[in-house]
Design a protein around this motif. Sequence first.
Motif, PDB file in Angstrom:
ATOM      1  N   LEU A   1      -8.601  -0.628  -0.022  1.00 44.15           N
ATOM      2  CA  LEU A   1      -7.217  -0.748   0.417  1.00 44.15           C
ATOM      3  C   LEU A   1      -6.202  -0.630  -0.707  1.00 44.15           C
ATOM      4  O   LEU A   1      -5.192   0.026  -0.566  1.00 44.15           O
ATOM      5  CB  LEU A   1      -7.023  -2.094   1.135  1.00 44.15           C
ATOM      6  CG  LEU A   1      -5.642  -2.385   1.699  1.00 44.15           C
ATOM      7  CD1 LEU A   1      -5.295  -1.374   2.787  1.00 44.15           C
ATOM      8  CD2 LEU A   1      -5.591  -3.784   2.278  1.00 44.15           C
ATOM      9  N   PHE A   2      -6.480  -1.260  -1.846  1.00 49.63           N
ATOM     10  CA  PHE A   2      -5.439  -1.407  -2.850  1.00 49.63           C
ATOM     11  C   PHE A   2      -5.665  -0.498  -4.041  1.00 49.63           C
ATOM     12  O   PHE A   2      -6.772  -0.163  -4.376  1.00 49.63           O
ATOM     13  CB  PHE A   2      -5.391  -2.859  -3.340  1.00 49.63           C
ATOM     14  CG  PHE A   2      -5.352  -3.837  -2.200  1.00 49.63           C
ATOM     15  CD1 PHE A   2      -4.278  -3.862  -1.336  1.00 49.63           C
ATOM     16  CD2 PHE A   2      -6.391  -4.709  -1.982  1.00 49.63           C
ATOM     17  CE1 PHE A   2      -4.243  -4.750  -0.290  1.00 49.63           C
ATOM     18  CE2 PHE A   2      -6.362  -5.609  -0.935  1.00 49.63           C
ATOM     19  CZ  PHE A   2      -5.284  -5.624  -0.087  1.00 49.63           C
ATOM     20  N   SER A   3      -4.538  -0.180  -4.696  1.00 55.44           N
ATOM     21  CA  SER A   3      -4.654   0.697  -5.855  1.00 55.44           C
ATOM     22  C   SER A   3      -4.257   0.013  -7.157  1.00 55.44           C
ATOM     23  O   SER A   3      -4.530   0.511  -8.220  1.00 55.44           O
ATOM     24  CB  SER A   3      -3.790   1.940  -5.644  1.00 55.44           C
ATOM     25  OG  SER A   3      -2.447   1.558  -5.440  1.00 55.44           O
TER      26      SER A   3
ATOM     27  N   MET B   1      -3.508  -0.788   7.194  1.00 52.37           N
ATOM     28  CA  MET B   1      -3.615  -2.017   6.417  1.00 52.37           C
ATOM     29  C   MET B   1      -3.714  -3.235   7.340  1.00 52.37           C
ATOM     30  O   MET B   1      -4.484  -4.156   7.071  1.00 52.37           O
ATOM     31  CB  MET B   1      -2.420  -2.150   5.477  1.00 52.37           C
ATOM     32  CG  MET B   1      -2.465  -1.147   4.329  1.00 52.37           C
ATOM     33  SD  MET B   1      -0.941  -1.039   3.351  1.00 52.37           S
ATOM     34  CE  MET B   1      -0.551  -2.708   2.990  1.00 52.37           C
TER      35      MET B   1
ATOM     36  N   GLY C   1       0.850  -1.189   0.000  1.00 52.30           N
ATOM     37  CA  GLY C   1       0.000   0.000   0.000  1.00 52.30           C
ATOM     38  C   GLY C   1       0.884   1.236   0.000  1.00 52.30           C
ATOM     39  O   GLY C   1       1.999   1.211  -0.504  1.00 52.30           O
ATOM     40  N   LYS C   2       0.388   2.289   0.612  1.00 52.62           N
ATOM     41  CA  LYS C   2       1.159   3.522   0.684  1.00 52.62           C
ATOM     42  C   LYS C   2       2.060   3.512   1.912  1.00 52.62           C
ATOM     43  O   LYS C   2       1.688   2.989   2.958  1.00 52.62           O
ATOM     44  CB  LYS C   2       0.221   4.732   0.781  1.00 52.62           C
ATOM     45  CG  LYS C   2      -0.371   5.148  -0.521  1.00 52.62           C
ATOM     46  CD  LYS C   2      -1.138   6.451  -0.467  1.00 52.62           C
ATOM     47  CE  LYS C   2      -1.477   6.943   0.908  1.00 52.62           C
ATOM     48  NZ  LYS C   2      -2.468   7.990   0.968  1.00 52.62           N
TER      49      LYS C   2
ATOM     50  N   ASP D   1       0.832   3.833   5.724  1.00 51.43           N
ATOM     51  CA  ASP D   1      -0.486   3.227   5.931  1.00 51.43           C
ATOM     52  C   ASP D   1      -0.413   1.808   6.500  1.00 51.43           C
ATOM     53  O   ASP D   1      -1.407   1.092   6.497  1.00 51.43           O
ATOM     54  CB  ASP D   1      -1.263   3.173   4.612  1.00 51.43           C
ATOM     55  CG  ASP D   1      -1.929   4.492   4.283  1.00 51.43           C
ATOM     56  OD1 ASP D   1      -1.928   5.385   5.148  1.00 51.43           O
ATOM     57  OD2 ASP D   1      -2.445   4.621   3.160  1.00 51.43           O
TER      58      ASP D   1
ATOM     59  N   ALA E   1      -0.905  -5.405  -5.728  1.00 51.47           N
ATOM     60  CA  ALA E   1      -0.900  -5.070  -4.305  1.00 51.47           C
ATOM     61  C   ALA E   1      -0.811  -6.294  -3.404  1.00 51.47           C
ATOM     62  O   ALA E   1      -0.455  -6.179  -2.254  1.00 51.47           O
ATOM     63  CB  ALA E   1      -2.136  -4.254  -3.959  1.00 51.47           C
TER      64      ALA E   1
END
Length: 179
Positions: free
Chosen positions: A80-82, A15, A7-8, A11, A86
């Motif tokens: 949660l995911f981009s 998560m 993730g970022k 974060d 991920a």
Amino acid sequence: MWCVLYGKDGDEERMEQFVRGVLPGHSYSRCFHPLQHKMMRHGGEWRDVVFRLLPGYVFIETDDPKRVYQVLKNTPKQLLFSTDDAVSVLAGDDAALLENIMDQDGQIGISTVRVAGEEKDGRKQIEYLSGPLITVADRVTRVNLHRRIARVMTGLAGERKWINLDFCFEDDKVVGAKV
């Protein structure tokens, strides 16, 4: 085996909470983001400073990585995911190396060493007394006694890479909190 989430940076705690809310407790044994203790000299003192080893990554230890992977992949991305990358599974040598150098909380501590004499070529011989360097001593390719770093060769993600593991001498005074 481990499933790894990306993730970022920053974060990781969010998560982990998300994973604990989505996955049933019996499907994994621990969920954490790896931390590494480093030796840093500040104000004439050696300090134990904690850093995120892999910012943005969260590890889930599980006996059923396929099931965990599927549950996480089927989670709506906006939660949660981009990206599709991920979630992945970490296995084999990568998992074994990290398991050898991390404690139960996902932290890589500082090893304690002592100089045990000199080898024929004039280099100092190091004896690993405690910490993660004991388990990977055969992989140490370089030691910097001044900076208190041992370079360990890895094969993470199928590439030849290295990771620096920090150490202190048995008589060093180290300031810092044990997280």
